[in-house]
Design an enzyme around this catalytic site. Structure first.
Site, PDB file in Angstrom:
ATOM      1  N   CYS A 113       0.814  -1.231   0.000  1.00  0.00           N
ATOM      2  CA  CYS A 113       0.000   0.000   0.000  1.00  0.00           C
ATOM      3  C   CYS A 113       0.840   1.271   0.000  1.00  0.00           C
ATOM      4  O   CYS A 113       0.340   2.346  -0.315  1.00  0.00           O
ATOM      5  CB  CYS A 113      -0.953  -0.007   1.187  1.00  0.00           C
ATOM      6  SG  CYS A 113      -2.075  -1.403   1.144  1.00  0.00           S
ATOM      7  N   HIS A 249      -3.621   7.274   2.417  1.00  0.00           N
ATOM      8  CA  HIS A 249      -3.938   5.936   1.908  1.00  0.00           C
ATOM      9  C   HIS A 249      -5.343   5.572   2.390  1.00  0.00           C
ATOM     10  O   HIS A 249      -5.707   5.836   3.532  1.00  0.00           O
ATOM     11  CB  HIS A 249      -2.906   4.934   2.429  1.00  0.00           C
ATOM     12  CG  HIS A 249      -3.281   3.512   2.136  1.00  0.00           C
ATOM     13  ND1 HIS A 249      -3.674   3.101   0.875  1.00  0.00           N
ATOM     14  CD2 HIS A 249      -3.344   2.411   2.930  1.00  0.00           C
ATOM     15  CE1 HIS A 249      -3.946   1.804   0.918  1.00  0.00           C
ATOM     16  NE2 HIS A 249      -3.769   1.363   2.146  1.00  0.00           N
ATOM     17  N   ASN A 279      -9.986  -0.384  -0.371  1.00  0.00           N
ATOM     18  CA  ASN A 279      -8.523  -0.268  -0.309  1.00  0.00           C
ATOM     19  C   ASN A 279      -7.929  -0.801  -1.616  1.00  0.00           C
ATOM     20  O   ASN A 279      -7.920  -2.006  -1.849  1.00  0.00           O
ATOM     21  CB  ASN A 279      -8.003  -1.054   0.895  1.00  0.00           C
ATOM     22  CG  ASN A 279      -6.493  -0.969   1.053  1.00  0.00           C
ATOM     23  OD1 ASN A 279      -5.795  -0.477   0.170  1.00  0.00           O
ATOM     24  ND2 ASN A 279      -5.995  -1.457   2.174  1.00  0.00           N
TER      25      ASN A 279
HETATM   26  N1  COA Z   1     -18.581  -8.962   8.768  1.00  0.00           N
HETATM   27  C1  COA Z   1     -19.095  -9.225   9.979  1.00  0.00           C
HETATM   28  N2  COA Z   1     -18.360  -9.533  11.054  1.00  0.00           N
HETATM   29  C2  COA Z   1     -17.028  -9.560  10.883  1.00  0.00           C
HETATM   30  C3  COA Z   1     -16.408  -9.302   9.640  1.00  0.00           C
HETATM   31  C4  COA Z   1     -17.251  -8.996   8.572  1.00  0.00           C
HETATM   32  N3  COA Z   1     -16.773  -8.716   7.339  1.00  0.00           N
HETATM   33  N4  COA Z   1     -15.077  -9.399   9.792  1.00  0.00           N
HETATM   34  C5  COA Z   1     -14.840  -9.708  11.069  1.00  0.00           C
HETATM   35  N5  COA Z   1     -16.025  -9.816  11.729  1.00  0.00           N
HETATM   36  C6  COA Z   1     -16.230 -10.124  13.136  1.00  0.00           C
HETATM   37  C7  COA Z   1     -15.045 -10.841  13.757  1.00  0.00           C
HETATM   38  O1  COA Z   1     -15.122 -12.219  13.487  1.00  0.00           O
HETATM   39  C8  COA Z   1     -15.228 -10.511  15.214  1.00  0.00           C
HETATM   40  O2  COA Z   1     -16.195 -11.372  15.750  1.00  0.00           O
HETATM   41  P1  COA Z   1     -16.012 -11.971  17.234  1.00  0.00           P
HETATM   42  O3  COA Z   1     -15.981 -10.773  18.137  1.00  0.00           O
HETATM   43  O4  COA Z   1     -17.220 -12.829  17.386  1.00  0.00           O
HETATM   44  O5  COA Z   1     -14.712 -12.712  17.199  1.00  0.00           O
HETATM   45  C9  COA Z   1     -15.803  -9.101  15.194  1.00  0.00           C
HETATM   46  O6  COA Z   1     -16.333  -8.916  13.874  1.00  0.00           O
HETATM   47  C10 COA Z   1     -14.783  -8.016  15.470  1.00  0.00           C
HETATM   48  O7  COA Z   1     -13.622  -8.255  14.712  1.00  0.00           O
HETATM   49  P2  COA Z   1     -12.350  -7.370  14.798  1.00  0.00           P
HETATM   50  O8  COA Z   1     -11.315  -7.924  13.902  1.00  0.00           O
HETATM   51  O9  COA Z   1     -12.010  -7.124  16.230  1.00  0.00           O
HETATM   52  O10 COA Z   1     -12.925  -6.005  14.195  1.00  0.00           O
HETATM   53  P3  COA Z   1     -12.215  -4.628  14.058  1.00  0.00           P
HETATM   54  O11 COA Z   1     -13.022  -3.581  14.710  1.00  0.00           O
HETATM   55  O12 COA Z   1     -10.748  -4.701  14.388  1.00  0.00           O
HETATM   56  O13 COA Z   1     -12.326  -4.358  12.494  1.00  0.00           O
HETATM   57  C11 COA Z   1     -10.936  -4.412  10.542  1.00  0.00           C
HETATM   58  C12 COA Z   1     -11.688  -5.225  11.591  1.00  0.00           C
HETATM   59  C13 COA Z   1     -10.260  -5.372   9.590  1.00  0.00           C
HETATM   60  C14 COA Z   1     -11.919  -3.569   9.807  1.00  0.00           C
HETATM   61  C15 COA Z   1      -9.908  -3.521  11.272  1.00  0.00           C
HETATM   62  O14 COA Z   1      -9.147  -4.283  12.161  1.00  0.00           O
HETATM   63  C16 COA Z   1      -8.993  -2.838  10.318  1.00  0.00           C
HETATM   64  O15 COA Z   1      -9.390  -1.978   9.563  1.00  0.00           O
HETATM   65  N6  COA Z   1      -7.686  -3.176  10.369  1.00  0.00           N
HETATM   66  C17 COA Z   1      -6.699  -2.546   9.546  1.00  0.00           C
HETATM   67  C18 COA Z   1      -6.957  -2.924   8.142  1.00  0.00           C
HETATM   68  C19 COA Z   1      -6.042  -2.263   7.228  1.00  0.00           C
HETATM   69  O16 COA Z   1      -5.965  -1.082   7.237  1.00  0.00           O
HETATM   70  N7  COA Z   1      -5.369  -3.058   6.426  1.00  0.00           N
HETATM   71  C20 COA Z   1      -4.583  -2.621   5.369  1.00  0.00           C
HETATM   72  C21 COA Z   1      -3.480  -1.767   5.796  1.00  0.00           C
HETATM   73  S1  COA Z   1      -2.766  -1.224   4.338  1.00  0.00           S
END
Ligand code: COA
Length: 322
Positions: A113, A249, A279
């Site tokens: 990214c 980004h 993204n």
């Molecule tokens: N739909 C519904 N539920 C989902 C899901 C989806 N697409 N993806 C994950 N979940 C669930 C998980 O299984 C978890 O359930 P649980 O509590 O029963 O275990 C719950 O939602 C919370 O998951 P979590 O991973 O803690 O959510 P979060 O608030 O951290 O959000 C992201 C997840 C991926 C959106 C977030 O972590 C994020 O944006 N991370 C950085 C991503 C990024 O920028 N990546 C690229 C960098 S270049």
């Protein structure tokens, strides 16, 4: 020493739009969850026959048109991509052929990214030393090809697209500084755990996709982007209030808002496309830049802060007098 100025921008998004509702039919997710956690409402997905180079070519031609230059005056091509058309030649060489340019250096940069910021930084150095006069820098991705479409924690995040700029040597201020970093110790937190020479069989089976420790990546991204904002301002002796536009980004609206808060910038001065693009990895910053240049928000003479964070981990920024 010469400066490098952006003289044209371009962007391209594939026609097919995949909404959150479409994703609800593929994995157990909801529009509400995706919007609340990421801000993403839809993303564009390349057609079966479209390659990264196809996307790159459209964005590049638009940037070249906007610059109003002859294609053959370009003397370097850099393509930032994580999803190249082929193992080799580089996508930059394939793009060079499409554009009908011969002889100038053309190469890919792989910093996921942060790739476009890396590419911009390399191009800026070549121009500043006088080695190049006009450089085409493209960020282009078909992330849909490396997404694991059965993994709801990652497949909702990514999209396809391409963005491009033409940089030209100038005695006017342009790119004021670029800052690029990496720390490979975090490689397992965000990766595709197979490739040409590692877990080759799994790679060939095509079943391995993007894997991410979302929470860890989120925290690291927020902290690291905060630090790079400070580093960039400090090196240029500028204050937060000197920045006219943040062009971040586009990974997650919550990460973008955290960086804007750190800069004390209202969201009206932040270019966001994550809602409609998702993204797009290396394409996200040049696509966002192109949108805000074309809709008239970004004006000549304004100060822009571009930043990115991604797999590697890699991160970087560019401060630009547009
Ligand atoms: N739909 C519904 N539920 C989902 C899901 C989806 N697409 N993806 C994950 N979940 C669930 C998980 O299984 C978890 O359930 P649980 O509590 O029963 O275990 C719950 O939602 C919370 O998951 P979590 O991973 O803690 O959510 P979060 O608030 O951290 O959000 C992201 C997840 C991926 C959106 C977030 O972590 C994020 O944006 N991370 C950085 C991503 C990024 O920028 N990546 C690229 C960098 S270049």
């Amino acid at each position: 020493m010469m400066n490098s100025r952006i003289i044209g921008t371009g962007g391209y998004l594939p026609e097919r739009v995949m909404s959150n509702q479409d994703l609800e039919k593929i994995v157990e997710t909801t529009d509400e969850w995706i919007v609340e956690r990421t801000g993403i409402k839809q993303r564009h997905i390349a057609a079966e026959e479209q390659s990264t180079c196809d996307l790159a070519e459209q964005a590049a031609r638009q940037a070249i048109d906007a610059a109003g230059i002859a294609i053959d005056s370009i003397d370097m091509i850099i393509v930032a991509t994580t999803t190249p058309d082929r193992v080799f030649p580089s996508t930059a060489c394939l793009l060079q052929r499409r554009l009908g340019i011969h002889g100038c250096p053309a190469f890919d940069v792989q910093a996921v990214c942060t790739g476009f910021i890396y590419g911009l930084s390399v191009a800026d150095k070549f121009i500043k030393t006088g080695a190049s006069k006009r450089v085409l820098v493209v960020g282009a991705e078909t992330m849909s090809r490396i997404v694991d479409w059965s993994d709801r924690t990652t497949c909702v995040l990514f999209g396809d697209g391409a963005g491009a700029v033409v940089l030209e040597a100038s005695d006017q201020p342009g790119i004021l500084s670029t800052h690029i970093h990496a720390d490979g110790q975090y490689s397992e937190l965000l990766h595709v755990p197979a490739g040409v020479s590692f877990h080759h069989a799994e790679f060939k089976s095509g079943k391995i996709g993007i894997q991410m420790q979302g929470n860890e990546v989120f925290k690291m991204a927020v902290n690291t982007l905060g630090r790079i904002v400070d580093e960039t301002l400090q090196e240029n002796g500028l204050d937060k209030s000197d920045i006219d536009w943040l062009v971040p980004h586009q990974a997650n609206e919550r990460i973008i808002k955290a960086t804007a808060k750190k800069l004390r910038m209202p969201m009206e001065r932040v270019v966001t496309t994550v809602q409609t693009h998702g993204n797009t990895s290396a394409a996200s910053v040049p696509l966002a830049l192109n949108v805000a240049v074309r809709d008239g928000r970004i004006q000549r003479g304004e100060t822009l802060l571009l930043e990115a964070f991604g797999g590697g981990f890699t991160w970087g920024s560019a401060l630009i007098k547009y």
